[in-house]
Design a protein around this motif. Structure first.
Motif, PDB file in Angstrom:
ATOM      1  N   ASP A  13       0.807  -1.223   0.000  1.00  0.00           N
ATOM      2  CA  ASP A  13       0.000   0.000   0.000  1.00  0.00           C
ATOM      3  C   ASP A  13       0.837   1.269   0.000  1.00  0.00           C
ATOM      4  O   ASP A  13       0.440   2.287   0.575  1.00  0.00           O
ATOM      5  CB  ASP A  13      -0.982   0.008   1.188  1.00  0.00           C
ATOM      6  N   GLY A  40      -4.506  -4.368  -3.772  1.00  0.00           N
ATOM      7  CA  GLY A  40      -5.498  -3.344  -4.083  1.00  0.00           C
ATOM      8  C   GLY A  40      -4.723  -2.125  -4.510  1.00  0.00           C
ATOM      9  O   GLY A  40      -4.042  -1.518  -3.703  1.00  0.00           O
ATOM     10  N   HIS A  41      -4.739  -1.824  -5.800  1.00  0.00           N
ATOM     11  CA  HIS A  41      -3.963  -0.707  -6.328  1.00  0.00           C
ATOM     12  C   HIS A  41      -4.927   0.378  -6.793  1.00  0.00           C
ATOM     13  O   HIS A  41      -5.761   0.136  -7.662  1.00  0.00           O
ATOM     14  CB  HIS A  41      -3.053  -1.180  -7.468  1.00  0.00           C
ATOM     15  N   THR A 301      -7.729  -1.080   0.563  1.00  0.00           N
ATOM     16  CA  THR A 301      -8.437  -1.046  -0.726  1.00  0.00           C
ATOM     17  C   THR A 301      -9.143  -2.378  -0.973  1.00  0.00           C
ATOM     18  O   THR A 301     -10.165  -2.442  -1.645  1.00  0.00           O
ATOM     19  CB  THR A 301      -7.422  -0.813  -1.874  1.00  0.00           C
ATOM     20  N   ARG A 307      -5.560   0.474   8.430  1.00  0.00           N
ATOM     21  CA  ARG A 307      -4.149   0.109   8.374  1.00  0.00           C
ATOM     22  C   ARG A 307      -3.441   0.617   9.630  1.00  0.00           C
ATOM     23  O   ARG A 307      -3.745   1.709  10.108  1.00  0.00           O
ATOM     24  CB  ARG A 307      -3.491   0.717   7.133  1.00  0.00           C
TER      25      ARG A 307
HETATM   26 MG    MG Z   1      -2.877  -1.670  -1.841  1.00  0.00          MG
END
Ligand code: MG
Ligand code: GDP
Ligand code: IMO
Length: 432
Positions: A13, A40-41, A301, A307
């Motif tokens: 991330d 997860g981009h 994401t 986080r």
């Molecule tokens: Mg990510």
């Protein structure tokens, strides 16, 4: 043309998606080389947000070839849904840009179920996986029972036989060990046949395809997922993902010789985050940690989990420079540090009364480490519209120069917001 590998230097991330999308302007081909839809981009283009899990982050640029390499694990339903969603959002048939490795392994329903069952069994010692079946899919691959994308093109009876052999074992585990319902072979088989009809034309033998792109002089960008400290070998084992996240794996996964890589770029978030369990020496359980989480929008994401946040960790980053052979770094989310009175950075770990500068292999040792922090004066200005390096506040420039000095490599760009446009490009690695 130059070829560039881009990887995450922390626990994922870092903002890889944004930087890949940006750099794809100069690339002809973008290759995802490991992991699966645990990633997860996020891309933000002219204010519109796109979250990608499996398809390379170059996909929003028309005409760019997006490859899923042999080292990736593919959940076909997620891939088809992502293709469909991007078609709706972009109005383009993005499937024509996709090239899928026939050697990439499949994530099946039983892998997902085993991932979740194992996490339940671990109880408080759980890894905190994304529950997407990543670990079990790599287990099947290494145990040599896995199904691959290329199997979708095999005669039906061959595919059925391979699937039955795998599910027979998974169903034994699910029923006898985890007390769960079995997975029905016919239902999975039906899904595979449907996926084969849609994806079949995009499935290729990747090393030959890559050789063709190199021959044609296309610039190639390799897109890492997860981060260096989640690497299966060198990360915080067992609190890691199940693939090799390092730059060296880019070539192995794509079947390309290492001599073709010209620059390795590490994405460094201006502070550190981690999702899931495991040691995290710089973690902040206070108002500053909460400030970073809120200002940085630090919620997963993929899973939406908050986080864990902490200061920049130079011990971990120097380890990442070494492991990946980094030439430069992309510094992201610098804007999130705006408004802080002081900014701290971890220069070493204190362990049993002495200061160490290496990243320990054992999690017990890492858990016992206390960060040795140095302080910097912060800056109050909003920097999210700054486009020139010289226009950054002096204290922000001092922070960047300090990180460059400590890592021994230059920043090739500074990201000051999620949008593609919110970027200060110091130099272009494709033209370096
Ligand atoms: Mg990510
Ligand atoms: P990845 O997994 O490395 O691609 O990163 P993620 O997309 O999971 O997480 C990064 C988050 O930060 C996303 O929401 C991005 O839109 C956002 N982001 C990326 N770069 C910046 C930046 O420079 N500033 C801010 N404020 N957000 C950023
Ligand atoms: P991107 O590409 C952050 C973490 C999970 C968990 C561990 C193992 O978006 O940076 P897994 O499902 O892979 O078996 O989970 O790895 N993890 C990530 N953390 N970013 C990611 O990807 C991650 N992919 C996996 O939270 O701790």
């Amino acid at each position: 043309m130059a070829n560039v590998v881009l990887i995450g230097t922390q626990w994922g991330d870092e903002g890889k998606g944004k930087i890949v999308d940006l750099l794809t302007e100069w690339a002809g081909v973008v290759v995802r080389f490991q992991g699966g839809n645990n990633a997860g981009h996020t891309l933000v283009i002219e204010g519109r947000r796109y979250a990608l899990h499996l398809i390379p982050s170059g996909i929003m640029r028309p005409g760019k070839v997006c490859v899923i390499g042999s080292g990736v694990v593919v959940d076909l339903k997620i891939l088809l849904d992502e293709i469909q969603l991007l078609r709706q959002e972009s109005g383009r048939e993005i499937i024509s840009q996709l090239v899928l490795s026939d050697e990439a392994h499949l994530i099946l329903e039983s892998h997902r179920r085993l991932d979740q069952a194992r996490e339940r069994q671990r109880g408080s010692a759980k890894i905190g996986t994304t529950g997407r079946g990543i670990g079990p899919a790599y287990e099947s691959k290494m145990a040599r029972w896995g199904l691959r994308l290329g199997d979708l093109l095999a005669p039906e009876e061959v595919l059925y036989k391979r699937l039955s052999a795998l599910l027979e074992q998974h169903n034994l585990l699910l029923q006898k060990i985890y007390g769960e319902e079995p997975v029905a072979v016919d239902a999975v088989f039906g899904e595979l046949k449907e996926a084969a009809a849609q994806l079949g034309p995009a499935i290729r033998k990747i090393p030959y395809a890559m050789a063709g792109y190199l021959e044609a002089g296309e610039a190639i960008l390799f897109e890492g997922a997860q981060g260096t400290l989640l690497d299966i070998d060198h990360g915080t084992y067992p609190f890691v993902t199940s693939s090799s996240t390092l730059a060296a794996n880019a070539c192995a996964s794509a079947g390309v010789g290492m001599k073709h890589v010209n620059e390795v770029v590490g994405v460094v978030k201006a502070y550190t985050t981690r999702v899931g369990s495991g040691p995290f020496p710089v973690e902040l359980d206070d108002a500053v940690g909460e400030h970073l989480r809120q200002q940085g929008g630090e919620f997963g994401t993929t899973t939406g989990r908050p986080r864990r946040c902490g200061w920049l960790d130079l011990v971990a980053l120097r380890y990442a420079v070494m492991l990946n052979g980094l030439d430069s770094f992309a510094l992201t989310k610098l804007d999130v540090l705006s408004g802080l009175e002081t900014i701290k950075v971890c220069e070493g770990y204190r362990l049993d009364g002495r200061v160490i500068d290496y990243f320990p292999s054992s999690i017990e040792e890492l858990e016992a480490c206390e960060p040795v922090l140095v302080e910097f004066p912060g800056w109050q200005e909003d920097i999210s519209a700054v486009l020139e390096y010289d226009e950054l506040p002096e204290n922000a420039r001092r922070y960047i120069a300090y990180v460059e000095e400590k890592l021994g490599i230059p920043a090739m760009l500074i990201s000051v917001g999620p949008d593609r446009a919110q970027t200060i490009l110091k130099y272009n690695p494709f033209q370096a």
